[in-house]
Design a protein around this motif. Structure first.
Motif, PDB file in Angstrom:
ATOM      1  N   THR A 146      42.124  58.571   4.189  1.00 29.52           N
ATOM      2  CA  THR A 146      41.343  58.820   2.967  1.00 29.52           C
ATOM      3  C   THR A 146      40.826  57.525   2.337  1.00 29.52           C
ATOM      4  O   THR A 146      40.323  57.541   1.218  1.00 29.52           O
ATOM      5  N   TYR A 147      40.922  56.416   3.064  1.00 22.13           N
ATOM      6  CA  TYR A 147      40.546  55.125   2.489  1.00 22.13           C
ATOM      7  C   TYR A 147      39.091  55.097   2.032  1.00 22.13           C
ATOM      8  O   TYR A 147      38.785  54.621   0.936  1.00 22.13           O
ATOM      9  N   SER A 148      38.183  55.592   2.837  1.00 21.74           N
ATOM     10  CA  SER A 148      36.767  55.512   2.474  1.00 21.74           C
ATOM     11  C   SER A 148      36.488  56.265   1.183  1.00 21.74           C
ATOM     12  O   SER A 148      35.720  55.797   0.329  1.00 21.74           O
ATOM     13  N   ALA A 149      37.127  57.414   0.997  1.00 26.46           N
ATOM     14  CA  ALA A 149      36.928  58.183  -0.228  1.00 26.46           C
ATOM     15  C   ALA A 149      37.523  57.451  -1.424  1.00 26.46           C
ATOM     16  O   ALA A 149      36.919  57.401  -2.509  1.00 26.46           O
ATOM     17  N   ARG A 150      38.706  56.868  -1.239  1.00 24.32           N
ATOM     18  CA  ARG A 150      39.335  56.148  -2.338  1.00 24.32           C
ATOM     19  C   ARG A 150      38.556  54.877  -2.677  1.00 24.32           C
ATOM     20  O   ARG A 150      38.430  54.501  -3.842  1.00 24.32           O
ATOM     21  N   ALA A 151      38.006  54.207  -1.650  1.00 18.46           N
ATOM     22  CA  ALA A 151      37.196  53.019  -1.885  1.00 18.46           C
ATOM     23  C   ALA A 151      35.961  53.371  -2.711  1.00 18.46           C
ATOM     24  O   ALA A 151      35.604  52.652  -3.663  1.00 18.46           O
ATOM     25  N   ALA A 152      35.327  54.474  -2.375  1.00 18.01           N
ATOM     26  CA  ALA A 152      34.140  54.909  -3.125  1.00 18.01           C
ATOM     27  C   ALA A 152      34.495  55.217  -4.573  1.00 18.01           C
ATOM     28  O   ALA A 152      33.742  54.888  -5.503  1.00 18.01           O
ATOM     29  N   ALA A 153      35.665  55.818  -4.782  1.00 21.05           N
ATOM     30  CA  ALA A 153      36.090  56.167  -6.134  1.00 21.05           C
ATOM     31  C   ALA A 153      36.312  54.927  -6.991  1.00 21.05           C
ATOM     32  O   ALA A 153      36.130  54.960  -8.213  1.00 21.05           O
ATOM     33  N   TYR A 154      36.699  53.817  -6.335  1.00 14.75           N
ATOM     34  CA  TYR A 154      36.935  52.572  -7.070  1.00 14.75           C
ATOM     35  C   TYR A 154      35.715  51.648  -7.048  1.00 14.75           C
ATOM     36  O   TYR A 154      35.800  50.486  -7.464  1.00 14.75           O
ATOM     37  N   GLY A 155      34.598  52.140  -6.555  1.00 13.51           N
ATOM     38  CA  GLY A 155      33.376  51.352  -6.564  1.00 13.51           C
ATOM     39  C   GLY A 155      33.329  50.251  -5.529  1.00 13.51           C
ATOM     40  O   GLY A 155      32.602  49.267  -5.707  1.00 13.51           O
ATOM     41  N   VAL A 156      34.082  50.394  -4.456  1.00 19.13           N
ATOM     42  CA  VAL A 156      34.077  49.398  -3.387  1.00 19.13           C
ATOM     43  C   VAL A 156      32.935  49.717  -2.427  1.00 19.13           C
ATOM     44  O   VAL A 156      32.878  50.813  -1.866  1.00 19.13           O
ATOM     45  N   ASP A 157      32.027  48.767  -2.249  1.00 19.06           N
ATOM     46  CA  ASP A 157      30.866  48.954  -1.385  1.00 19.06           C
ATOM     47  C   ASP A 157      31.232  48.557   0.044  1.00 19.06           C
ATOM     48  O   ASP A 157      31.203  47.377   0.398  1.00 19.06           O
TER      49      ASP A 157
END
Length: 208
Positions: A10-21
């Protein structure tokens, strides 16, 4: 182990939630600071410094030890340091020791283990300052070295008090007749701060 797998999936989803490009990260890295520290699982440099993906270039070793530079037998650690300095043009390097360090304790250190840990960090700074890729940038002021010591039990990270030194090959011994001000320029000693200055545009100030 399942918990780790679930988080990886789920890293990509969590990264998006934290604004990580992630696309920006895929295009290349431009970290602000390098940190050299122990492999101890209780140390999480990104959490300690409040860094986001891409901010911090990490080197984890046994006890946070920096091996001495040997051109005849280059180490992986030396290659990592060289890449950080010459490839990434890192402007600040933190060497971060910590309390309750088994590596320092297993070295047969007697007396105050915390004091021994501080001294260990100072020794690693001295070793690092002798690297051929480090020495010229210390002289021209484009690289700063910082000593941190993280207290596992409290989360505090005071910096061991010491002065940055020049590598032996670049030191000169002033004559007795040389003016005091000129002697100071030869030494170019600089107090290492527990605060890492912002090295580049938008770089976060990281307080130890």
């Amino acid at each position: 182990m399942e918990r780790f797998r679930d988080h990886a999936r789920t890293y990509s989803a969590r990264a998006a939630a934290y604004g990580v490009d992630l696309d920006r990260l895929a295009a290349g890295q431009a970290p602000y600071v390098m940190i050299i520290t122990c492999s101890d699982a209780r140390l999480v440099p990104a959490l300690i410094t409040g860094s986001r993906p891409g901010d911090l270039f990490e080197l984890r070793t046994h006890g946070g030890t920096v091996p001495r530079f040997d051109p005849e037998d280059p180490s992986g650690e030396a290659a990592t340091i060289e890449f950080a300095i010459e490839g990434l043009r890192i402007a600040d390097i933190i060497i971060c020791g910590h309390s309750h360090c088994e590596a320092v304790g297993s070295a047969g250190t007697a007396g105050d283990i915390t004091a021994a840990g501080h001294w260990h960090v100072v020794q690693q700074l001295d070793v690092l300052s002798d690297y051929p890729c480090v020495a010229p940038r210390l002289v021209d002021g484009t690289l700063r070295l910082h000593a941190w010591f993280h207290e596992i039990g409290t989360g505090h990270a005071p910096a061991p008090a010491r002065r940055q030194r020049l590598p032996p090959a670049l030191r000169t011994r002033p004559s007795r007749a040389e003016p005091r001000a000129r002697r100071g320029r030869h030494r170019r000693a600089e107090r290492v701060s527990s605060v890492v200055p912002a090295a580049r545009r938008g770089a976060p100030t990281m307080v130890g």
